[in-house]
Motif scaffolding. Structure first.
Motif, PDB file in Angstrom:
ATOM      1  N   HIS A  84       0.836  -1.203   0.000  1.00 51.94           N
ATOM      2  CA  HIS A  84       0.000   0.000   0.000  1.00 51.94           C
ATOM      3  C   HIS A  84       0.871   1.254   0.000  1.00 51.94           C
ATOM      4  O   HIS A  84       0.618   2.206  -0.751  1.00 51.94           O
ATOM      5  CB  HIS A  84      -0.914  -0.009   1.218  1.00 51.94           C
ATOM      6  N   GLY A  87       2.772   1.597  -3.308  1.00 50.04           N
ATOM      7  CA  GLY A  87       1.819   1.964  -4.352  1.00 50.04           C
ATOM      8  C   GLY A  87       1.446   3.424  -4.299  1.00 50.04           C
ATOM      9  O   GLY A  87       1.196   4.058  -5.335  1.00 50.04           O
ATOM     10  N   PRO A  94      -0.950   2.498 -12.846  1.00 50.42           N
ATOM     11  CA  PRO A  94      -2.191   1.740 -12.674  1.00 50.42           C
ATOM     12  C   PRO A  94      -1.974   0.473 -11.859  1.00 50.42           C
ATOM     13  O   PRO A  94      -0.981  -0.227 -12.035  1.00 50.42           O
ATOM     14  CB  PRO A  94      -2.596   1.401 -14.124  1.00 50.42           C
ATOM     15  N   ARG A  95      -2.884   0.217 -10.954  1.00 54.23           N
ATOM     16  CA  ARG A  95      -2.799  -0.952 -10.061  1.00 54.23           C
ATOM     17  C   ARG A  95      -1.474  -0.972  -9.314  1.00 54.23           C
ATOM     18  O   ARG A  95      -0.901  -2.023  -9.045  1.00 54.23           O
ATOM     19  CB  ARG A  95      -2.969  -2.250 -10.856  1.00 54.23           C
ATOM     20  N   LYS A  97      -0.605  -0.383  -6.233  1.00 53.95           N
ATOM     21  CA  LYS A  97      -0.552  -1.074  -4.942  1.00 53.95           C
ATOM     22  C   LYS A  97      -0.501  -2.585  -5.127  1.00 53.95           C
ATOM     23  O   LYS A  97       0.197  -3.290  -4.394  1.00 53.95           O
ATOM     24  CB  LYS A  97      -1.753  -0.667  -4.092  1.00 53.95           C
ATOM     25  N   TYR A  98      -1.240  -3.069  -6.119  1.00 56.06           N
ATOM     26  CA  TYR A  98      -1.226  -4.505  -6.422  1.00 56.06           C
ATOM     27  C   TYR A  98       0.152  -4.920  -6.938  1.00 56.06           C
ATOM     28  O   TYR A  98       0.712  -5.930  -6.493  1.00 56.06           O
ATOM     29  CB  TYR A  98      -2.296  -4.832  -7.458  1.00 56.06           C
ATOM     30  N   VAL A  99       0.692  -4.141  -7.872  1.00 53.83           N
ATOM     31  CA  VAL A  99       2.011  -4.437  -8.431  1.00 53.83           C
ATOM     32  C   VAL A  99       3.069  -4.443  -7.339  1.00 53.83           C
ATOM     33  O   VAL A  99       3.908  -5.346  -7.258  1.00 53.83           O
ATOM     34  CB  VAL A  99       2.380  -3.408  -9.522  1.00 53.83           C
ATOM     35  N   CYS A 245       4.565  -3.836 -14.367  1.00 52.73           N
ATOM     36  CA  CYS A 245       4.133  -2.496 -14.814  1.00 52.73           C
ATOM     37  C   CYS A 245       3.834  -2.450 -16.309  1.00 52.73           C
ATOM     38  O   CYS A 245       2.971  -1.702 -16.754  1.00 52.73           O
ATOM     39  CB  CYS A 245       5.218  -1.463 -14.493  1.00 52.73           C
ATOM     40  N   SER A 248       0.330  -2.265 -18.008  1.00 47.87           N
ATOM     41  CA  SER A 248      -0.406  -1.027 -17.773  1.00 47.87           C
ATOM     42  C   SER A 248       0.109   0.127 -18.631  1.00 47.87           C
ATOM     43  O   SER A 248      -0.616   1.091 -18.879  1.00 47.87           O
ATOM     44  CB  SER A 248      -0.318  -0.625 -16.288  1.00 47.87           C
TER      45      SER A 248
END
Length: 264
Positions: A84, A87, A94-95, A97-99, A245, A248
């Protein structure tokens, strides 16, 4: 007997409370220099005290349980918070935090697995949780910087990337230099720290052991292991983040996703 742990805790807090004198010194200097940091300093110290006190009780509980489930839960919690935070640093990815979360999980889990298999550390809460915390913290910093720098470099050199794509290059080939630059910038502090460790300052793990009564030679042995694992985990996490990454940054037609690079 039930309150014995509380008495020991309060007794041990005498020195930390006494150390607040240096904080008040900093607050006083900030006030007279009109920096306006007095409130932020006091808030930071209070928050650190609260967070460390809570985590101390939590760790004590986990150590007493000696259950694998608690180790995994504590580790996943650290990875979630780190993902978190990283991110947010790369908020325009894009995304992000997930990455960041997946990258940190991969880097630290692989490194931890190797350390346990090679019998460097036993798989117990007392060893795994502190070691995992150090790796996750470093991987968080490196991953956030890598993602942020990669997006910024591609944005600054969009014409070069688009030209390479038009000539038939794949996204990986078109952004190879940007990826290398992002990784070099993110990993350089970790490598430089390894080069100068012990010459400029004594690292935290080594200092803690020495202050705890361990011999300097024992402290050095552990610190070498710590530096090695930090380099391994940080490198895997940062490289993983660049691969995650790419989807995205490009469309399915291998064109730059301009919406990703439109904001500052």
């Amino acid at each position: 007997m039930e309150l014995e742990w509380l008495r020991e805790f309060l007794k041990g807090m005498v020195k930390p409370v006494a150390a607040l004198a240096v904080v008040f010194m900093a607050v006083t200097l900030s006030y007279f220099q009109r920096l306006g940091l007095e409130g932020e300093m006091l808030y930071a110290v209070f928050r650190a005290f609260l967070q460390l006190s809570i985590i101390g009780f939590v760790l004590q509980f986990i150590f007493d349980q000696s259950n694998v489930i608690w180790i995994i839960l504590a580790y996943l919690f650290m990875v979630s918070v780190a993902g978190h935070t990283a991110g947010q640093r790369a908020k325009h990815v894009p995304r992000g935090k997930y990455v960041a979360g997946v990258s940190i999980l991969a880097g630290t889990a692989i490194t931890m697995f190797l350390l346990v298999v090679l019998n460097v550390f036993p798989f117990t809460p007392r060893y795994i949780i502190p070691v995992a915390g150090m790796m996750v913290g470093n991987a968080m910093t490196v991953t956030g910087v890598t993602m942020k720098k990669l997006r910024e470099d591609i944005k600054m050199q969009m014409n070069l990337v688009e030209t390479a794509l038009a000539l038939g290059a794949t996204p990986r080939q078109a952004t190879l230099q940007q990826v290398k630059r992002a990784l070099l910038i993110a990993l350089s502090p970790v490598v430089d720290n390894a080069k100068t460790v012990g010459l400029i300052s004594l690292p935290g793990a080594m200092t803690g052991l020495i202050m705890g009564g361990a011999s300097p030679l024992e402290a050095i042995q552990l610190q070498i292991v710590v530096m090695n694992m930090l380099i391994g985990a940080s490198t895997i996490s940062s490289i993983m983040s660049t691969y995650l990454c790419w989807p995205s940054f490009f469309t399915k037609a291998f064109q730059l996703e301009t919406n990703v690079f439109s904001s500052n």
